[in-house]
Design a protein around this motif. Structure first.
Motif, short mmCIF file in Angstrom:
data_model
loop_
_atom_site.label_atom_id
_atom_site.label_comp_id
_atom_site.label_asym_id
_atom_site.label_seq_id
_atom_site.Cartn_x
_atom_site.Cartn_y
_atom_site.Cartn_z
N ARG A 263 7.10 -39.42 -23.36
CA ARG A 263 6.25 -39.80 -24.69
C ARG A 263 7.23 -40.88 -25.47
O ARG A 263 6.98 -42.03 -25.79
N LEU A 264 8.52 -40.30 -25.72
CA LEU A 264 9.43 -41.01 -26.41
C LEU A 264 10.07 -42.40 -26.05
O LEU A 264 9.95 -43.48 -26.46
N GLU A 265 9.82 -42.28 -24.32
CA GLU A 265 10.30 -43.50 -23.61
C GLU A 265 9.29 -44.57 -24.08
O GLU A 265 9.56 -45.58 -24.05
N MET B 252 16.98 -44.22 -28.83
CA MET B 252 16.38 -42.84 -29.46
C MET B 252 16.32 -41.92 -28.14
O MET B 252 16.58 -40.71 -28.51
N VAL B 253 15.78 -42.46 -27.15
CA VAL B 253 15.62 -41.61 -25.84
C VAL B 253 17.12 -41.19 -25.38
O VAL B 253 17.39 -39.89 -25.14
N ASP B 254 18.07 -42.24 -25.43
CA ASP B 254 19.68 -41.50 -25.44
C ASP B 254 19.97 -40.50 -26.07
O ASP B 254 20.51 -39.54 -25.66
N LYS B 255 19.74 -40.67 -27.31
CA LYS B 255 20.38 -39.84 -28.30
C LYS B 255 19.44 -38.21 -28.15
O LYS B 255 20.03 -37.30 -28.27
N LEU C 44 19.63 -30.34 -32.38
CA LEU C 44 18.03 -30.97 -32.51
C LEU C 44 17.57 -31.46 -33.77
O LEU C 44 16.92 -32.23 -34.19
N MET C 45 18.01 -30.39 -34.83
CA MET C 45 17.67 -30.69 -36.43
C MET C 45 18.43 -32.17 -36.81
O MET C 45 17.68 -32.65 -37.52
N GLY C 46 19.43 -31.91 -36.47
CA GLY C 46 20.22 -33.52 -36.77
C GLY C 46 19.55 -34.68 -36.23
O GLY C 46 19.56 -35.65 -36.80
N PHE C 47 19.23 -34.33 -34.91
CA PHE C 47 18.34 -35.49 -34.20
C PHE C 47 17.19 -35.99 -34.78
O PHE C 47 16.94 -37.13 -35.29
N CYS C 48 16.36 -34.96 -35.35
CA CYS C 48 15.34 -35.21 -36.09
C CYS C 48 15.41 -35.71 -37.38
O CYS C 48 14.69 -37.05 -37.66
N CYS C 49 16.23 -35.67 -38.04
CA CYS C 49 16.84 -36.34 -39.22
C CYS C 49 17.19 -37.81 -38.93
O CYS C 49 16.66 -38.81 -39.73
N TRP C 50 17.94 -37.77 -37.98
CA TRP C 50 18.49 -39.26 -37.62
C TRP C 50 17.39 -39.98 -37.23
O TRP C 50 17.16 -41.33 -37.60
N LEU C 51 16.22 -39.40 -36.38
CA LEU C 51 15.07 -40.14 -35.88
C LEU C 51 14.20 -40.78 -37.14
O LEU C 51 13.86 -41.77 -37.02
#
Ligand code: FPP
Ligand code: MG
Length: 338
Positions: free
Chosen positions: A142-144, A151-154, A193-200
């Motif tokens: 879905r992200l792709e 974003m997918v890479d990260k 994963l939480m860091g990824f959420c904030c980054w996204l």
């Protein structure tokens, strides 16, 4: 520290523990935004295979706190606003998290999760491993579909880190584990994963600016000069790369000019005369003006996002910023939605 976290089961503590501070009560839209995300999570967890579908719907319902979607949405808002991409990616991160918990319960041999029997308690380890794999793949696919490659890479790097954290946790047991290793492990398995959420969520600003930037670059390639930019122009046209001014022109040009553009774009090489005529058509039928207007729209959105980021500073009382602050303070770490 937060009331939800500090709560201890004994009676003495119970009496002195204040009521949980729900993040949603301190942010005007968070609850309705999270409710919008719910349907997307359930849709993402569907499968045409009956058992996967049943187990998928089971694990995504239940008493999940939805902390990761909340972090993503609040970050998006603090950086300029929740858009459809933020809502959809909020569902993606919740699915990744749920997948990791399904696997974690296999590793920990846990019988309960989110206030009910764990997937492995109901369907066993084999189904749970495949269910976790399936949910992870659905989320990545879905992200792709909807997001930038970066974003997918990260996300893939983040899930690698989660696996590394988990494997370290089950291999580095006993009294020899020092604080630095412990911090490294929990950063990988949980914080990444939480860091990824904030980054996204925060990517909203960068994406708006970046889109405006590339449109301007494409306009310049069409009508600019090497003197002003220091690089060759008309490279896109020479390589038959169709950019926004031409896309608009192909849509709007008169029949004859459209036919000229189409035929030029299908040729192996273009003469200077043809390039000049293509530029002329793009300007004459409004393609260049249109591209500038789209560029300005994205720039405005990026500017608005940056302004609201400045306004969201605590002294200005920005609600998203305040809610993010709360999640690091009184509300830490559990309550999101009442
Ligand atoms: C819970 O820890 C587990 C995690 C925070 C991460 C689990 C990660 C994996 C299984 C690897 C990545 C897998 C996928 C599918 C992305 P805990 O056991 O300390 O917490 P708990 O008390 O809630 O079980
Ligand atoms: Mg566990």
């Amino acid at each position: 520290m937060g009331s939800g976290f500090a709560a201890a089961p004994d009676e003495k503590n119970k009496a002195s523990t204040p009521q949980p501070l729900w993040l949603t009560e301190h942010h005007p839209n968070l609850k309705s935004l999270l409710q919008e995300v719910e349907g997307r999570i359930a849709a993402l967890a569907r499968s045409e295979v009956e058992l996967l579908d049943e187990a998928g719907q089971y694990v995504v319902s239940g008493r999940g706190k939805r902390l990761r979607p909340a972090l993503l949405l609040l970050s998006a808002e603090a950086c300029g606003g929740v858009n459809p991409l933020a809502l959809e990616t909020a569902a993606v991160v919740e699915l990744i998290h749920t997948a990791s918990l399904v696997h974690d319960d296999v590793l920990d041999e846990a019988s309960a999760r989110r206030g009910k029997a764990s997937a492995r308690a109901l369907w066993g380890n084999k189904v749970s491993v495949l269910l976790g794999d399936y949910l992870l793949c659905r989320a990545v696919c879905r992200l792709e579909e909807i997001a930038a490659d970066s974003m997918v890479d990260k996300l893939l790097i983040t899930t690698q880190q989660m696996c590394e954290g988990q494997i370290s946790e089950i291999t580095e047991t006993g009294g020899g584990l020092n604080e630095a290793r412990y911090l490294k492990i929990i950063t990988q398995k949980t914080a990444s994963l939480m860091g990824f959420c904030c980054w996204l969520g925060a990517c909203a600003v960068g994406l708006k600016f970046g889109t405006a930037f590339q449109i301007a670059d494409d306009i310049h390639d069409l009508i600019g000069s090497q003197e002003s930019s220091g690089k060759p122009v008309n490279n896109d046209l020479r390589q038959k790369k169709v950019t926004l001014p031409l896309i608009f022109s192909l849509r709007r040009a008169e029949e004859e000019e459209r036919a000229f553009l189409q035929s030029a774009l299908s040729q192996e090489t273009l003469s200077e005369g043809q390039l000049g005529e293509m530029r002329r058509i793009a300007i004459a039928c409004g393609g260049v003006d249109y591209a500038w207007s789209v560029c300005r729209k994205y720039l405005e959105e990026a500017r608005g996002a940056l302004l609201s980021l400045a306004e969201a500073r605590p002294t200005h009382g920005g609600q998203a910023y305040q809610a993010l602050l709360l999640s690091c303070g009184e509300a830490f770490p559990l309550p999101v939605m009442a």
